[in-house]
Design a protein around this motif. Sequence first.
Motif, PDB file in Angstrom:
ATOM      1  N   LYS A  59     -17.047 -45.886  34.171  1.00 16.47           N
ATOM      2  CA  LYS A  59     -16.897 -46.839  35.268  1.00 16.47           C
ATOM      3  C   LYS A  59     -15.780 -46.314  36.160  1.00 16.47           C
ATOM      4  CE  LYS A  59     -16.244 -51.731  36.350  1.00 16.47           C
ATOM      5  NZ  LYS A  59     -15.965 -53.062  35.810  1.00 16.47           N
ATOM      6  N   GLU A  60     -16.066 -46.253  37.443  1.00 18.49           N
ATOM      7  CA  GLU A  60     -15.071 -45.819  38.417  1.00 18.49           C
ATOM      8  C   GLU A  60     -14.397 -44.511  38.010  1.00 18.49           C
ATOM      9  OE1 GLU A  60     -12.508 -49.201  38.893  1.00 18.49           O
ATOM     10  OE2 GLU A  60     -14.142 -50.447  39.666  1.00 18.49           O
ATOM     11  N   LYS A  61     -15.195 -43.500  37.665  1.00 17.42           N
ATOM     12  CA  LYS A  61     -14.738 -42.135  37.353  1.00 17.42           C
ATOM     13  C   LYS A  61     -13.883 -42.030  36.095  1.00 17.42           C
ATOM     14  CE  LYS A  61     -14.927 -40.724  42.167  1.00 17.42           C
ATOM     15  NZ  LYS A  61     -14.201 -40.144  43.299  1.00 17.42           N
ATOM     16  N   THR A  62     -13.900 -43.062  35.259  1.00 20.37           N
ATOM     17  CA  THR A  62     -13.164 -43.032  33.997  1.00 20.37           C
ATOM     18  C   THR A  62     -14.142 -43.171  32.836  1.00 20.37           C
ATOM     19  OG1 THR A  62     -11.194 -44.009  35.019  1.00 20.37           O
ATOM     20  CG2 THR A  62     -11.370 -44.179  32.620  1.00 20.37           C
TER      21      THR A  62
END
Length: 110
Positions: free
Chosen positions: A43-46
Motif C-alpha cells: 500500500k502506498e509503495k510500502t
Amino acid sequence: MSRSKGDIAETKACEFLNSSGFKIIEQNFYAKKLGEIDIIATKEKTYHFIEVKSANNYEVAVNNITPTKLSKLKRSIDYYLQTKKLDVNFCIDVIIVVDEDIEFLENITL
C-alpha cells in the motif's frame, strides 16, 4: 488453534486488507527453516509483512506475538527480500481476529 480456524482468520484478514486499499502480493510464504509469512501486501509503495493471530479473546491472541515469533518473522522477511531482490520500504503488521472483530496493529517493532 486448528488449521481451518487459521485459514478462516487469514481469509478475514485478506478481506479487511483489500477493503482498506491494500494489494495482496502473496500468502503463506514459507522461508526454509525460518518460518512463514502469513500475508505480504503493499500500500502506498510500502510492503507490509503481516502476521495473523486468532484466538477466543484479544489478550490470548496478542500474547501469541512473542519476541521469538517476531525474530523468526524478521529473518523470513530478510530471506523474502533477498530472494525477490527487493530494496523497498517495509513494515511488520499484525492482524488480530477474534470472532468477527479485526484489530490491525500497524508497524510493530521487534
